[in-house]
Design a protein around this motif. Sequence first.
Motif, PDB file in Angstrom:
ATOM      1  N   GLU A 329       1.907  -7.992  15.911  1.00 17.46           N
ATOM      2  CA  GLU A 329       1.553  -6.795  16.674  1.00 17.46           C
ATOM      3  C   GLU A 329       0.845  -5.766  15.781  1.00 17.46           C
ATOM      4  OE1 GLU A 329       4.823  -5.392  19.009  1.00 17.46           O
ATOM      5  OE2 GLU A 329       5.252  -7.372  19.805  1.00 17.46           O
ATOM      6  N   LEU A 330      -0.335  -6.155  15.367  1.00 14.41           N
ATOM      7  CA  LEU A 330      -1.147  -5.358  14.447  1.00 14.41           C
ATOM      8  C   LEU A 330      -1.300  -3.913  14.909  1.00 14.41           C
ATOM      9  CD1 LEU A 330      -3.121  -5.264  11.996  1.00 14.41           C
ATOM     10  CD2 LEU A 330      -4.919  -5.949  13.582  1.00 14.41           C
ATOM     11  N   GLU A 331      -1.331  -3.719  16.213  1.00  8.64           N
ATOM     12  CA  GLU A 331      -1.622  -2.388  16.753  1.00  8.64           C
ATOM     13  C   GLU A 331      -0.448  -1.424  16.715  1.00  8.64           C
ATOM     14  OE1 GLU A 331      -0.069  -4.855  20.191  1.00  8.64           O
ATOM     15  OE2 GLU A 331      -1.369  -5.146  18.467  1.00  8.64           O
ATOM     16  N   ASN A 332       0.762  -1.897  16.375  1.00 10.28           N
ATOM     17  CA  ASN A 332       1.947  -1.035  16.399  1.00 10.28           C
ATOM     18  C   ASN A 332       1.739   0.236  15.573  1.00 10.28           C
ATOM     19  OD1 ASN A 332       3.446  -2.563  18.097  1.00 10.28           O
ATOM     20  ND2 ASN A 332       4.933  -3.273  16.588  1.00 10.28           N
ATOM     21  N   GLY A 333       1.925   1.379  16.201  1.00 10.54           N
ATOM     22  CA  GLY A 333       1.830   2.656  15.494  1.00 10.54           C
ATOM     23  C   GLY A 333       0.420   3.124  15.230  1.00 10.54           C
ATOM     24  N   LEU A 334      -0.570   2.349  15.655  1.00  6.88           N
ATOM     25  CA  LEU A 334      -1.964   2.710  15.373  1.00  6.88           C
ATOM     26  C   LEU A 334      -2.662   3.198  16.640  1.00  6.88           C
ATOM     27  CD1 LEU A 334      -3.087  -0.306  13.141  1.00  6.88           C
ATOM     28  CD2 LEU A 334      -2.194   1.898  12.397  1.00  6.88           C
ATOM     29  N   HIS A 335      -3.514   4.178  16.484  1.00  8.15           N
ATOM     30  CA  HIS A 335      -4.394   4.592  17.568  1.00  8.15           C
ATOM     31  C   HIS A 335      -5.394   3.461  17.815  1.00  8.15           C
ATOM     32  CE1 HIS A 335      -7.699   6.819  19.539  1.00  8.15           C
ATOM     33  NE2 HIS A 335      -6.726   7.608  19.985  1.00  8.15           N
ATOM     34  N   PRO A 336      -5.861   3.286  19.060  1.00 10.07           N
ATOM     35  CA  PRO A 336      -6.838   2.216  19.323  1.00 10.07           C
ATOM     36  C   PRO A 336      -8.023   2.207  18.366  1.00 10.07           C
ATOM     37  CG  PRO A 336      -6.077   3.141  21.391  1.00 10.07           C
ATOM     38  CD  PRO A 336      -5.443   3.962  20.299  1.00 10.07           C
ATOM     39  N   SER A 337      -8.510   3.399  17.963  1.00  6.64           N
ATOM     40  CA  SER A 337      -9.636   3.437  17.031  1.00  6.64           C
ATOM     41  C   SER A 337      -9.230   2.894  15.663  1.00  6.64           C
ATOM     42  CB  SER A 337     -10.157   4.865  16.889  1.00  6.64           C
ATOM     43  OG  SER A 337      -9.168   5.710  16.309  1.00  6.64           O
ATOM     44  N   GLN A 338      -7.967   3.102  15.267  1.00 11.34           N
ATOM     45  CA  GLN A 338      -7.490   2.570  13.990  1.00 11.34           C
ATOM     46  C   GLN A 338      -7.372   1.055  14.048  1.00 11.34           C
ATOM     47  OE1 GLN A 338      -3.857   4.938  13.846  1.00 11.34           O
ATOM     48  NE2 GLN A 338      -4.700   6.163  12.180  1.00 11.34           N
ATOM     49  N   ALA A 339      -6.927   0.533  15.183  1.00  6.47           N
ATOM     50  CA  ALA A 339      -6.788  -0.917  15.320  1.00  6.47           C
ATOM     51  C   ALA A 339      -8.129  -1.602  15.131  1.00  6.47           C
ATOM     52  CB  ALA A 339      -6.202  -1.254  16.685  1.00  6.47           C
ATOM     53  N   SER A 340      -9.200  -1.011  15.758  1.00  7.58           N
ATOM     54  CA  SER A 340     -10.512  -1.638  15.577  1.00  7.58           C
ATOM     55  C   SER A 340     -11.018  -1.528  14.154  1.00  7.58           C
ATOM     56  CB  SER A 340     -11.580  -1.063  16.482  1.00  7.58           C
ATOM     57  OG  SER A 340     -11.153  -0.167  17.280  1.00  7.58           O
ATOM     58  N   GLU A 341     -10.675  -0.427  13.470  1.00  6.69           N
ATOM     59  CA  GLU A 341     -11.091  -0.269  12.076  1.00  6.69           C
ATOM     60  C   GLU A 341     -10.383  -1.288  11.188  1.00  6.69           C
ATOM     61  OE1 GLU A 341     -13.157   0.934   8.884  1.00  6.69           O
ATOM     62  OE2 GLU A 341     -13.480   1.569  10.939  1.00  6.69           O
ATOM     63  N   VAL A 342      -9.098  -1.526  11.459  1.00  4.21           N
ATOM     64  CA  VAL A 342      -8.375  -2.551  10.699  1.00  4.21           C
ATOM     65  C   VAL A 342      -9.005  -3.918  10.942  1.00  4.21           C
ATOM     66  CG1 VAL A 342      -6.168  -3.761  10.487  1.00  4.21           C
ATOM     67  CG2 VAL A 342      -6.213  -1.277  10.591  1.00  4.21           C
ATOM     68  N   LEU A 343      -9.422  -4.183  12.174  1.00  2.00           N
ATOM     69  CA  LEU A 343     -10.081  -5.453  12.473  1.00  2.00           C
ATOM     70  C   LEU A 343     -11.363  -5.599  11.655  1.00  2.00           C
ATOM     71  CD1 LEU A 343     -10.110  -8.006  14.198  1.00  2.00           C
ATOM     72  CD2 LEU A 343     -11.330  -6.716  15.954  1.00  2.00           C
ATOM     73  N   HIS A 344     -12.100  -4.506  11.495  1.00  2.00           N
ATOM     74  CA  HIS A 344     -13.300  -4.525  10.653  1.00  2.00           C
ATOM     75  C   HIS A 344     -12.928  -4.852   9.209  1.00  2.00           C
ATOM     76  CE1 HIS A 344     -17.233  -3.489   9.101  1.00  2.00           C
ATOM     77  NE2 HIS A 344     -16.699  -2.581   8.302  1.00  2.00           N
ATOM     78  N   LEU A 345     -11.818  -4.286   8.729  1.00  2.00           N
ATOM     79  CA  LEU A 345     -11.363  -4.572   7.363  1.00  2.00           C
ATOM     80  C   LEU A 345     -10.955  -6.029   7.203  1.00  2.00           C
ATOM     81  CD1 LEU A 345      -9.216  -1.411   6.558  1.00  2.00           C
ATOM     82  CD2 LEU A 345     -11.397  -2.048   5.542  1.00  2.00           C
ATOM     83  N   VAL A 346     -10.366  -6.582   8.253  1.00  4.68           N
ATOM     84  CA  VAL A 346      -9.981  -7.993   8.215  1.00  4.68           C
ATOM     85  C   VAL A 346     -11.213  -8.856   7.965  1.00  4.68           C
ATOM     86  CG1 VAL A 346      -9.201  -9.909   9.659  1.00  4.68           C
ATOM     87  CG2 VAL A 346      -7.889  -7.789   9.604  1.00  4.68           C
ATOM     88  N   ARG A 347     -12.285  -8.569   8.689  1.00  2.00           N
ATOM     89  CA  ARG A 347     -13.506  -9.348   8.491  1.00  2.00           C
ATOM     90  C   ARG A 347     -14.041  -9.180   7.070  1.00  2.00           C
ATOM     91  NH1 ARG A 347     -15.063  -6.814  13.529  1.00  2.00           N
ATOM     92  NH2 ARG A 347     -14.709  -8.195  15.311  1.00  2.00           N
ATOM     93  N   GLN A 348     -13.991  -7.957   6.547  1.00  2.00           N
ATOM     94  CA  GLN A 348     -14.470  -7.718   5.184  1.00  2.00           C
ATOM     95  C   GLN A 348     -13.640  -8.483   4.164  1.00  2.00           C
ATOM     96  OE1 GLN A 348     -14.520  -3.397   4.747  1.00  2.00           O
ATOM     97  NE2 GLN A 348     -16.754  -3.409   4.912  1.00  2.00           N
ATOM     98  N   ALA A 349     -12.313  -8.450   4.343  1.00  2.00           N
ATOM     99  CA  ALA A 349     -11.434  -9.144   3.399  1.00  2.00           C
ATOM    100  C   ALA A 349     -11.697 -10.636   3.413  1.00  2.00           C
ATOM    101  CB  ALA A 349      -9.972  -8.856   3.744  1.00  2.00           C
ATOM    102  N   SER A 350     -11.962 -11.184   4.588  1.00  2.00           N
ATOM    103  CA  SER A 350     -12.259 -12.611   4.692  1.00  2.00           C
ATOM    104  C   SER A 350     -13.541 -12.950   3.948  1.00  2.00           C
ATOM    105  CB  SER A 350     -12.376 -13.004   6.167  1.00  2.00           C
ATOM    106  OG  SER A 350     -12.738 -14.357   6.296  1.00  2.00           O
ATOM    107  N   GLU A 351     -14.540 -12.090   4.060  1.00  2.00           N
ATOM    108  CA  GLU A 351     -15.817 -12.347   3.404  1.00  2.00           C
ATOM    109  C   GLU A 351     -15.748 -12.130   1.899  1.00  2.00           C
ATOM    110  OE1 GLU A 351     -18.521  -9.775   5.351  1.00  2.00           O
ATOM    111  OE2 GLU A 351     -18.490 -10.860   7.269  1.00  2.00           O
ATOM    112  N   GLU A 352     -14.997 -11.096   1.471  1.00  2.00           N
ATOM    113  CA  GLU A 352     -15.001 -10.714   0.061  1.00  2.00           C
ATOM    114  C   GLU A 352     -14.055 -11.548  -0.797  1.00  2.00           C
ATOM    115  OE1 GLU A 352     -14.198  -6.563  -0.134  1.00  2.00           O
ATOM    116  OE2 GLU A 352     -15.979  -5.991   1.013  1.00  2.00           O
TER     117      GLU A 352
END
Length: 439
Positions: A329-352
């Motif tokens: 439940e990645l979204e727990n405690g996060l505002h919807p805008s934060q959840a999407s930003e974390v998703l962006h970080l997930v993609r970056q971590a996978s690439e880097e």
Amino acid sequence: MTAQAIEEVRLTAFKSFRGETLRLAPLTVLIGRNSGGKSNALDGLEVLSRLASGEDITDALESRHSAAGPVRGGLAGCVPHGTDSFTLGCSVTGEQGPIHLDVTVTLEPDVRIVAERLEGPTKSGPRPLLKSYDPDPHLGDIHAAWHNGKPGRNPSGPFRGSRLLTAQLPSRIEGRTRGERDTLHAAEAMLSALSSVFHLDPVPHLMRQYVPSRDTQIRRTAENLSAAIGNIERRDPALFRRLVTLLRGLADHQIETLTVTRSDLGDVMLGLDEGEQGLTPAREMSDGMLRFLAITTSLLTGSRGLDLGPGKRPLSAPSDQALMLVIEELENGLHPSQASEVLHLVRQASEENGTQVLITTHSPALLSALSREDHEGVVVCHRDRDSGTSRLTRLTELDGYPVAMASGPLGDVVTQGRLERTEPDQRDFSDFDRLLGIG
């Protein structure tokens, strides 16, 4: 996928699963109704990871001597109803080809391995590298043969039945032949991949305390987040600035920087410098802010910044080994805008750094933020109405997926009702709706 990445987890007979396979992508998203089996699927990966440590099975899964705690439901909760054993398997990418491990653990009359098989690449092609014989119910040991590449019968010997056999191979064979070296390489690659699994379960109220400054590798609950960020500030200023920048992008008020204050005893606590508003210590920071910092810090540092636990990092594994980060439940405690930003970080971590991420979510905002490419890693978990067992189906393989995606983002499809029906397509998509929790 990176070297030694986990390709799939086989839930052959585990908890609510029978004969199901969870295929993993750089980003795997488990969705579905509550009680469908999402947590049970994560537990299967957790069990394999703990067994890879080489600990006694009971100690590894019940965690009697560590702070990790037992796997959900303990040993007894791992077996499907009406049985006394469970079977799990996984496949890992290797430099020379895929490596497969399957293991069966029984609880009666004693907790022990009753079957284990390791397969992998050799000079002459894929072969069984370790295979157990039928156990003697009167002995605690179990015999198994291992591949040595020589003509004739493979050598065999007793292994401790109370521990994963594959984890015992590095101390049992010397690698004198090409075949034995192939066996050792496959075993170490499998153990390294499984040892890189890290289940992050941030608990904000635990992050609000002073912690020893030397406790710098993030633990499962992220209770030592203050020390971890303090260590980043000292040793990697560029990474620290990146973390602060990400935090500023999410806040709707001024943030100057993160600070780490010390107590008289040398313990540390995270703080938020809000400029004219003053300093907000961790004990006053919001749950969402702390949870975001824990997830973001884990993604940015990779395996080198996480406490994978004793025995979870093989001696031959590099300090920056690939990471499998698991977050429920990645979204727990996060505002919807934060959840999407974390998703962006997930993609970056996978690439880097090759980090794989496995998450569960109910967040429409996060689902809508997934790209069409991400949909290949979305898996719907649901209960079979007839058998009651849990099933896993890729989102893109569900009947009705193309029509659903034509009607809008995935988050809207899940929350705004049933699929639109237009002529001439009058197919019944009620199963699609049901599995995604629509209607």
